[in-house]
Design a protein around this motif. Structure first.
Motif, PDB file in Angstrom:
ATOM      1  N   LEU A 125      50.472 130.539  80.863  1.00 42.05           N
ATOM      2  CA  LEU A 125      49.378 131.450  80.542  1.00 42.05           C
ATOM      3  C   LEU A 125      48.720 131.957  81.817  1.00 42.05           C
ATOM      4  O   LEU A 125      48.417 133.152  81.943  1.00 42.05           O
ATOM      5  CB  LEU A 125      48.354 130.764  79.634  1.00 42.05           C
ATOM      6  N   ALA A 126      48.515 131.074  82.792  1.00 38.39           N
ATOM      7  CA  ALA A 126      47.941 131.489  84.075  1.00 38.39           C
ATOM      8  C   ALA A 126      48.865 132.481  84.777  1.00 38.39           C
ATOM      9  O   ALA A 126      48.408 133.463  85.365  1.00 38.39           O
ATOM     10  CB  ALA A 126      47.688 130.272  84.957  1.00 38.39           C
TER      11      ALA A 126
ATOM     12  N   SER B  45      47.622 138.899  74.098  1.00 38.70           N
ATOM     13  CA  SER B  45      46.481 139.079  73.202  1.00 38.70           C
ATOM     14  C   SER B  45      46.366 137.971  72.167  1.00 38.70           C
ATOM     15  O   SER B  45      45.270 137.682  71.694  1.00 38.70           O
ATOM     16  CB  SER B  45      46.560 140.439  72.507  1.00 38.70           C
ATOM     17  N   CYS B  46      47.477 137.324  71.809  1.00 40.69           N
ATOM     18  CA  CYS B  46      47.406 136.257  70.811  1.00 40.69           C
ATOM     19  C   CYS B  46      46.812 134.968  71.392  1.00 40.69           C
ATOM     20  O   CYS B  46      46.482 134.056  70.646  1.00 40.69           O
ATOM     21  CB  CYS B  46      48.789 135.993  70.217  1.00 40.69           C
ATOM     22  N   HIS B  47      46.670 134.886  72.706  1.00 40.95           N
ATOM     23  CA  HIS B  47      46.126 133.687  73.342  1.00 40.95           C
ATOM     24  C   HIS B  47      44.705 133.891  73.853  1.00 40.95           C
ATOM     25  O   HIS B  47      44.152 132.997  74.470  1.00 40.95           O
ATOM     26  CB  HIS B  47      47.003 133.253  74.515  1.00 40.95           C
ATOM     27  N   LEU B  48      44.113 135.065  73.632  1.00 41.52           N
ATOM     28  CA  LEU B  48      42.778 135.373  74.112  1.00 41.52           C
ATOM     29  C   LEU B  48      41.872 135.767  72.962  1.00 41.52           C
ATOM     30  O   LEU B  48      42.333 136.292  71.953  1.00 41.52           O
ATOM     31  CB  LEU B  48      42.817 136.540  75.110  1.00 41.52           C
ATOM     32  N   THR B  49      40.583 135.525  73.139  1.00 44.48           N
ATOM     33  CA  THR B  49      39.616 136.023  72.170  1.00 44.48           C
ATOM     34  C   THR B  49      39.463 137.525  72.382  1.00 44.48           C
ATOM     35  O   THR B  49      39.904 138.073  73.397  1.00 44.48           O
ATOM     36  CB  THR B  49      38.254 135.328  72.341  1.00 44.48           C
ATOM     37  N   GLY B  50      38.829 138.190  71.442  1.00 41.78           N
ATOM     38  CA  GLY B  50      38.649 139.638  71.554  1.00 41.78           C
ATOM     39  C   GLY B  50      37.861 140.034  72.792  1.00 41.78           C
ATOM     40  O   GLY B  50      38.180 141.007  73.471  1.00 41.78           O
ATOM     41  N   ARG B  51      36.816 139.263  73.099  1.00 45.42           N
ATOM     42  CA  ARG B  51      35.988 139.569  74.273  1.00 45.42           C
ATOM     43  C   ARG B  51      36.761 139.375  75.568  1.00 45.42           C
ATOM     44  O   ARG B  51      36.702 140.196  76.473  1.00 45.42           O
ATOM     45  CB  ARG B  51      34.741 138.687  74.268  1.00 45.42           C
ATOM     46  N   ALA B  52      37.547 138.293  75.648  1.00 44.64           N
ATOM     47  CA  ALA B  52      38.347 138.043  76.846  1.00 44.64           C
ATOM     48  C   ALA B  52      39.446 139.089  76.989  1.00 44.64           C
ATOM     49  O   ALA B  52      39.758 139.526  78.097  1.00 44.64           O
ATOM     50  CB  ALA B  52      38.949 136.645  76.794  1.00 44.64           C
ATOM     51  N   GLN B  53      40.024 139.515  75.869  1.00 46.42           N
ATOM     52  CA  GLN B  53      41.055 140.561  75.905  1.00 46.42           C
ATOM     53  C   GLN B  53      40.458 141.868  76.418  1.00 46.42           C
ATOM     54  O   GLN B  53      41.061 142.554  77.240  1.00 46.42           O
ATOM     55  CB  GLN B  53      41.653 140.753  74.507  1.00 46.42           C
TER      56      GLN B  53
ATOM     57  N   LEU C 149      42.323 129.126  72.404  1.00 50.95           N
ATOM     58  CA  LEU C 149      42.194 130.514  72.827  1.00 50.95           C
ATOM     59  C   LEU C 149      41.430 130.582  74.135  1.00 50.95           C
ATOM     60  O   LEU C 149      40.445 129.862  74.336  1.00 50.95           O
ATOM     61  CB  LEU C 149      41.463 131.345  71.769  1.00 50.95           C
ATOM     62  N   CYS C 150      41.877 131.458  75.029  1.00 52.44           N
ATOM     63  CA  CYS C 150      41.195 131.673  76.307  1.00 52.44           C
ATOM     64  C   CYS C 150      39.957 132.518  76.046  1.00 52.44           C
ATOM     65  O   CYS C 150      40.050 133.617  75.489  1.00 52.44           O
ATOM     66  CB  CYS C 150      42.150 132.372  77.284  1.00 52.44           C
ATOM     67  N   THR C 151      38.806 131.978  76.419  1.00 52.17           N
ATOM     68  CA  THR C 151      37.553 132.696  76.180  1.00 52.17           C
ATOM     69  C   THR C 151      37.019 133.336  77.459  1.00 52.17           C
ATOM     70  O   THR C 151      36.283 134.312  77.389  1.00 52.17           O
ATOM     71  CB  THR C 151      36.489 131.755  75.611  1.00 52.17           C
ATOM     72  N   GLU C 152      37.357 132.789  78.609  1.00 46.31           N
ATOM     73  CA  GLU C 152      36.863 133.300  79.888  1.00 46.31           C
ATOM     74  C   GLU C 152      37.968 133.179  80.930  1.00 46.31           C
ATOM     75  O   GLU C 152      38.797 132.272  80.870  1.00 46.31           O
ATOM     76  CB  GLU C 152      35.656 132.497  80.393  1.00 46.31           C
ATOM     77  N   PHE C 153      37.975 134.091  81.885  1.00 46.05           N
ATOM     78  CA  PHE C 153      38.865 133.971  83.049  1.00 46.05           C
ATOM     79  C   PHE C 153      38.122 134.490  84.255  1.00 46.05           C
ATOM     80  O   PHE C 153      37.198 135.309  84.138  1.00 46.05           O
ATOM     81  CB  PHE C 153      40.172 134.748  82.831  1.00 46.05           C
ATOM     82  N   GLU C 154      38.493 134.005  85.413  1.00 46.35           N
ATOM     83  CA  GLU C 154      37.828 134.419  86.646  1.00 46.35           C
ATOM     84  C   GLU C 154      38.831 134.253  87.786  1.00 46.35           C
ATOM     85  O   GLU C 154      39.635 133.322  87.797  1.00 46.35           O
ATOM     86  CB  GLU C 154      36.597 133.553  86.888  1.00 46.35           C
TER      87      GLU C 154
END
Length: 169
Positions: A77-78, A95-103, A161-166
């Motif tokens: 995923l990373a 997109s199937c591994h992220l929330t809508g906001r993170a996408q 689900l991934c909610t945040e990334f940085e």
């Protein structure tokens, strides 16, 4: 004095194979499985309800409830997110591994990582600050310079689900 020359041989006439395909009655009768109908430019629909097939392979769930995701899947995923941030992969691929906001944030961020060669995510460092939350970071090798990518995953039902990334600029 040179020896006398032999006459050149004449071209040989050989029979050619038939140019037309054989007729149905000329073909050998073997049990050939029927091919599905060829449909071009339209959507083939089956009007009969399909029975659900038993699940094959690995489920989409990352481990039993309460277990953190597998490190190989987190690294994959990373890697995918790093490729998206470098402009080498479309954001819709994860997109199937992220929330809508993170996408939406991933799509909006665009190309952050500039490198001549594809990025490569290293080993994932995983921590679990609370139940149902996993935070991970990985060093992304971009050739001339390395960057750090951090992801936060939360369990939503039975999925992570991934909610945040940085990432570093």
């Amino acid at each position: 004095m040179s020896p006398p020359r032999r006459p050149a041989p004449l071209p040989r006439i050989a029979p050619s194979p038939a140019a037309e395909p054989p007729y149905d009655e000329d073909r050998p009768t073997t049990d050939i499985p029927a091919m599905p109908p060829y449909v071009q430019g339209t959507l083939a629909l089956s009007l009969e309800p399909e029975t659900p097939a038993p699940p094959t392979g690995r489920p989409l769930i990352w481990g039993p409830p309460g277990a953190i995701p597998d490190e190989r899947r987190l690294r994959a995923l990373a890697q995918a997110v790093a490729e998206i941030l470098s402009g080498r992969r479309p954001p819709a691929s994860v997109s199937c591994h992220l929330t809508g906001r993170a996408q939406a944030e991933l799509t909006r961020s665009g190309k952050i990582i500039n490198s001549a060669r594809p990025p490569r995510a290293g080993r994932a460092h995983i921590s679990q600050p609370e139940d149902g939350v996993v935070e991970m970071c990985a060093v992304v090798d971009c050739g001339d310079r390395s960057r750090v990518l951090a992801l936060r995953l939360e369990r939503r039902g039975v999925r992570w689900l991934c909610t945040e990334f940085e990432t570093t600029p």
